[in-house]
Structures are given as C-alpha cells and as structure tokens.
Design a protein around this motif. Structure first.
Motif, PDB file in Angstrom:
ATOM      1  N   ASP A   1     139.297  60.722 -14.099  1.00 47.07           N
ATOM      2  CA  ASP A   1     140.491  60.001 -14.543  1.00 47.07           C
ATOM      3  C   ASP A   1     140.006  58.635 -15.081  1.00 47.07           C
ATOM      4  OD1 ASP A   1     143.219  58.967 -14.582  1.00 47.07           O
ATOM      5  OD2 ASP A   1     142.708  57.920 -12.735  1.00 47.07           O
TER       6      ASP A   1
ATOM      7  N   ASP B   1     146.526  63.266 -10.377  1.00 48.39           N
ATOM      8  CA  ASP B   1     145.164  63.789 -10.222  1.00 48.39           C
ATOM      9  C   ASP B   1     145.106  64.925  -9.208  1.00 48.39           C
ATOM     10  OD1 ASP B   1     143.930  61.896 -12.025  1.00 48.39           O
ATOM     11  OD2 ASP B   1     144.395  60.384 -10.510  1.00 48.39           O
TER      12      ASP B   1
ATOM     13  N   THR C   1     140.454  54.576 -11.749  1.00 50.70           N
ATOM     14  CA  THR C   1     139.294  55.372 -11.319  1.00 50.70           C
ATOM     15  C   THR C   1     138.015  54.853 -11.982  1.00 50.70           C
ATOM     16  OG1 THR C   1     140.691  57.304 -10.949  1.00 50.70           O
ATOM     17  CG2 THR C   1     138.344  57.724 -11.262  1.00 50.70           C
TER      18      THR C   1
ATOM     19  N   ASP D   1     142.704  58.755  -8.733  1.00 56.25           N
ATOM     20  CA  ASP D   1     143.269  57.793  -7.771  1.00 56.25           C
ATOM     21  C   ASP D   1     144.753  57.987  -7.533  1.00 56.25           C
ATOM     22  OD1 ASP D   1     143.834  56.853 -10.476  1.00 56.25           O
ATOM     23  OD2 ASP D   1     144.708  55.114  -9.482  1.00 56.25           O
TER      24      ASP D   1
ATOM     25  N   ASP E   1     142.333  55.241 -15.676  1.00 59.01           N
ATOM     26  CA  ASP E   1     142.941  54.046 -15.057  1.00 59.01           C
ATOM     27  C   ASP E   1     142.950  54.139 -13.538  1.00 59.01           C
ATOM     28  OD1 ASP E   1     144.392  52.219 -17.292  1.00 59.01           O
ATOM     29  OD2 ASP E   1     144.338  54.314 -17.915  1.00 59.01           O
TER      30      ASP E   1
HETATM   31 MG   LIG Z   1     144.551  56.853 -12.494  1.00 62.39          MG
END
Ligand SMILES: [Mg+2]
Length: 270
Positions: free
Chosen positions: A30, A214, A34, A210, A32
């Motif tokens: 991922d 996900d 992460t 995060d 953003d």
């Molecule tokens: Mg993210």
C-alpha cells in the motif's frame, strides 16, 4: 516500539521464504500510511527517498514489485516516483503496468464510471464546506475527507448520513482513515488488485498495509495460499494509533509505522 509490533529479530527469520526464489516472489505494498507517512492533506504526502531507493533495488531482483493504492494509478506512480514497477490504483479499479503509459480500467466498471460523481454532484457543496468535508474526485470513486476539519467527529457523523444515502442510491460506501469513499457496487477492491497482479507464476508474496481496505488484500493473499497457488503469503500490518483493530488480528506480522515497513524492504533488498 509498541508492545504490539515485532522487532527485527522476530521478523527476519519469518521473511526468509521470500528470499528463496526472488524471481518468483512478489513484493506488494500500500502507499499512504505504509510507504508514505500520513499527513493532514493527502496532496502533501511524500514517499521518503529511502523507500523509493529500496523499491527500485527490489525491482531489479524480485519477480514483481507493485504498489496497491486507493489513489489513482498515475497519481500513485507520481508519488512513488518509479516507472519500472506496477501500480494498482483506485483500490483495484485501475492497473498501470511497469513501463506502460496506458492505465487499464477494471472491466467490472462497465458503464458505471460516472455513477459516484453524479451522486456527489447532488450533494449541497455549501453544507459539505461548512462541516469540513472535502471532496476528492477520483473518477469512478468519489472521496470525502475530514482529516483536519474543525470538528472531525461532527464531520464524520455527516459522512455517515451521506454513506447511508449513497447506499440507497446503489453505491458502495467504504471507510478509510478519516475518509469515506463512494464507488460502484462490486468489482475492484485491493483483493482484486492483488489477484490481477499475481496472475503469474509466483511462489511467494508479501503485502503490507495500514488500513481497512488492505484487509481485502490480506484475505485474498491467504486464499491464494490455501488454494496452493502461493507457497508463501505474508501479510504485514503497519500499525498506527488510527489502525482498525482487525489489522493486528489479520496480519502475520506487525511493524510500527512506515519506518518499520521500510526496515523490512531494506532488509529484503540487501
Ligand atoms: Mg494506507
């Protein structure tokens, strides 16, 4: 480091299967929260140079390096700054392959590209502004952000009302970290993104994320392992105070924030 995340000694041995056959191993991440630390406004996010360098070096050795993001595919590529890796954008509704210029839309959209945009066009812009909900146009997905709103809880409450109305209008609401996304029902998702990226002869894959969306990728990875299509599947939860509780429950190992994931990327690249 929090009690919940694991130290280097704990994860190094568990990642060993990823190194066995690098050519048949996929490194998926991922973006953003992460790779890039979360910032007040999504447009100000930045991928640290060290993360970019680690991904570039991984892409020379491993069968596939791919970013799976809620951002549009071209936007994810711009942010990460590497042309030679794959991007699945808009939660799997867009695919941008290494070195390609053309974004491939997910066939599941099938004429519904404008459905979410038409719904948000009907919302009262002055009301959105007054409660601090910011609209982001992502084509087939329309996002409402309230991070940094004067009264975040109130803004979130309004987002719930909008989500209910969107559901009645035939859209699918999905929740992220201080964001509501409205999208056509069915298709896409990070699960679909992972499946299309891994539609090759891979033996092992790792995915780090995060947030709630996900988990779809985690579940698909696990499914591929259970079906025997992958020998190794490792789900890395990148923890933060905002992480949904299921993230810790559903990850095979947990690291603290983008720095924790970067340490793993660098170790795999070394
Ligand atoms: Mg993210």
């Amino acid at each position: 480091m929090s009690d919940d995340s694991e130290s280097r000694g704990d994860w190094a041995a568990r990642l060993e299967p990823l190194r066995r056959e690098p050519g048949r191993t996929a490194i998926l991440t991922d973006v953003d929260g992460t790779l890039a630390p979360i910032v007040e406004r999504a447009e100000e996010a930045a991928v640290p140079a060290a993360a970019r360098a680690a991904l570039a070096s991984l892409s020379e050795r491993y069968g596939l390096v791919g970013c799976v993001s809620g951002r549009r595919a071209e936007e994810a590529r711009r942010l990460v700054g590497l042309d030679g890796i794959a991007y699945a954008g808009n939660h799997g509704l867009e695919l941008l392959l290494p070195g390609e210029e053309a974004v491939l839309p997910d066939p599941s959209l099938n004429g519904r590209e404008r459905q979410a945009a038409e719904f948000v066009a009907g919302l009262d812009a002055a009301t959105l502004r007054s409660v601090g909900l910011r609209l982001e146009d992502k084509g087939p997905i329309q996002a409402l952000h309230w991070r940094g709103a004067e009264a975040e809880t109130h803004a979130e409450g309004c987002a719930h009302e909008i989500a209910a109305a969107a559901g009645q209008a035939g859209l699918e609401p999905r929740w992220g970290r201080k964001v509501l996304e409205l999208r056509p029902v069915g298709g896409g998702g990070k699960d679909a993104a992972v499946a299309s990226l891994l539609a090759g002869p891979f033996a092992a894959a790792v995915f780090a994320g995060d947030d709630r969306t996900d988990l779809d990728a985690f579940r698909r990875l696990r499914e591929l392992r259970e079906k025997g299509e992958l020998e190794t599947a490792i789900c890395v939860g990148v923890t933060s105070p905002e992480a949904p509780p299921e993230l810790a429950e559903e990850s095979d190992l947990r690291v603290e924030g983008p720095d924790g994931w970067l340490a793993i990327l660098e170790s795999l690249a070394a």
